[in-house]
Design a protein around this motif. Structure first.
Motif, PDB file in Angstrom:
ATOM      1  N   GLY A 100       0.776  -1.236   0.000  1.00  0.00           N
ATOM      2  CA  GLY A 100       0.000   0.000   0.000  1.00  0.00           C
ATOM      3  C   GLY A 100       0.804   1.281   0.000  1.00  0.00           C
ATOM      4  O   GLY A 100       0.318   2.328   0.411  1.00  0.00           O
ATOM      5  N   VAL A 101       2.055   1.205  -0.438  1.00  0.00           N
ATOM      6  CA  VAL A 101       2.908   2.391  -0.465  1.00  0.00           C
ATOM      7  C   VAL A 101       3.411   2.575  -1.884  1.00  0.00           C
ATOM      8  O   VAL A 101       3.891   1.605  -2.479  1.00  0.00           O
ATOM      9  CB  VAL A 101       4.090   2.227   0.514  1.00  0.00           C
ATOM     10  N   PRO A 102       3.362   3.725  -2.468  1.00  0.00           N
ATOM     11  CA  PRO A 102       2.882   4.976  -1.897  1.00  0.00           C
ATOM     12  C   PRO A 102       1.360   4.991  -1.775  1.00  0.00           C
ATOM     13  O   PRO A 102       0.668   4.286  -2.477  1.00  0.00           O
ATOM     14  CB  PRO A 102       3.363   6.039  -2.877  1.00  0.00           C
ATOM     15  N   ARG A 103       0.904   5.833  -0.873  1.00  0.00           N
ATOM     16  CA  ARG A 103      -0.512   5.981  -0.585  1.00  0.00           C
ATOM     17  C   ARG A 103      -0.862   7.454  -0.617  1.00  0.00           C
ATOM     18  O   ARG A 103      -0.073   8.289  -0.178  1.00  0.00           O
ATOM     19  CB  ARG A 103      -0.829   5.400   0.780  1.00  0.00           C
ATOM     20  N   ARG A 104      -2.045   7.749  -1.125  1.00  0.00           N
ATOM     21  CA  ARG A 104      -2.497   9.139  -1.128  1.00  0.00           C
ATOM     22  C   ARG A 104      -3.968   9.177  -0.756  1.00  0.00           C
ATOM     23  O   ARG A 104      -4.770   8.419  -1.286  1.00  0.00           O
ATOM     24  CB  ARG A 104      -2.288   9.775  -2.504  1.00  0.00           C
ATOM     25  N   ARG A 105      -4.284  10.067   0.165  1.00  0.00           N
ATOM     26  CA  ARG A 105      -5.682  10.309   0.575  1.00  0.00           C
ATOM     27  C   ARG A 105      -6.061  11.712   0.126  1.00  0.00           C
ATOM     28  O   ARG A 105      -5.373  12.673   0.458  1.00  0.00           O
ATOM     29  CB  ARG A 105      -5.832  10.192   2.084  1.00  0.00           C
ATOM     30  N   ILE A 106      -7.170  11.805  -0.589  1.00  0.00           N
ATOM     31  CA  ILE A 106      -7.658  13.093  -1.060  1.00  0.00           C
ATOM     32  C   ILE A 106      -9.055  13.291  -0.496  1.00  0.00           C
ATOM     33  O   ILE A 106      -9.987  12.565  -0.855  1.00  0.00           O
ATOM     34  CB  ILE A 106      -7.702  13.148  -2.603  1.00  0.00           C
ATOM     35  N   PRO A 107      -9.222  14.265   0.402  1.00  0.00           N
ATOM     36  CA  PRO A 107     -10.566  14.542   0.923  1.00  0.00           C
ATOM     37  C   PRO A 107     -11.481  14.997  -0.214  1.00  0.00           C
ATOM     38  O   PRO A 107     -11.077  15.781  -1.069  1.00  0.00           O
ATOM     39  CB  PRO A 107     -10.345  15.668   1.933  1.00  0.00           C
TER      40      PRO A 107
END
Length: 185
Positions: A100-107
């Motif tokens: 799960g890397v890299p991981r990005r969370r976008i609200p």
């Protein structure tokens, strides 16, 4: 894996109440990972059974070079063999590879709009992986095919190649639009 929310397909309740997950895989990258493993094996073979007569410095450089190149190729490709996308009521989360890397969370509060791209290719982005191009924005490209293109409030774009991207776009759009019940609150 569920690629669409439960309930009546396409209903506003189904699009906004469930978690949507999607995934894309590139099996061809396993061949690159195999090449990385072969480089590592060559480095180990050189270290264990060496008949070099030209000295230890060239041997050490060859062993270290083969092992380093093998690790770089192996882990670099395994990180982008697949991508997982999760959309809930608050954010979109992208995870690459098995750990799960890299991981990005976008609200979702930072998303201005979302579009469907029918064909995104690694060539358009300069290869597979986590990519950035000044004129295009950022992307996670693991294979050729359909993609979700997020237009963020700060003017940037974020593209993700994922199976069932058109469904993801509908789900995200439904969550971006305030409903009548949200406006009354």
């Amino acid at each position: 894996m569920r690629d669409h929310p439960h309930g009546v397909p396409g209903s506003p309740e189904a699009l906004t109440s469930e978690v949507w997950t999607g995934r894309a895989t590139n099996r061809a990258q396993w061949l690159l990972a195999l090449g990385g493993a072969a480089f590592m094996a060559l480095g180990i073979e050189l270290a264990v059974d060496s008949a070099w007569t030209s000295g230890t410095a060239p041997l050490v450089m060859s062993v270290v070079g083969c092992i380093a190149a093998g690790l770089l190729v192996l882990f670099g490709t395994l990180a982008f063999v697949h991508v997982s996308v999760r959309v809930d009521g608050q954010c979109l989360e992208v995870r690459c590879g098995h750990i799960g890397v890299p991981r990005r969370r976008i609200p979702l509060s930072q998303v201005a709009d979302v579009d469907f791209a029918p064909c995104v290719t690694p060539h358009q982005w300069g290869g597979w992986g986590y990519r950035w191009r000044p004129e295009k924005g950022t992307a996670v490209v693991v294979r050729r095919g359909e993609a979700v293109v997020l237009r963020l409030l700060d003017g940037h774009t974020f593209t993700i190649t994922v199976d069932h991207a058109e469904t993801a776009v509908r789900v995200i759009r439904a969550r971006l639009r305030p409903t009548a019940s949200d406006a009354a609150r």
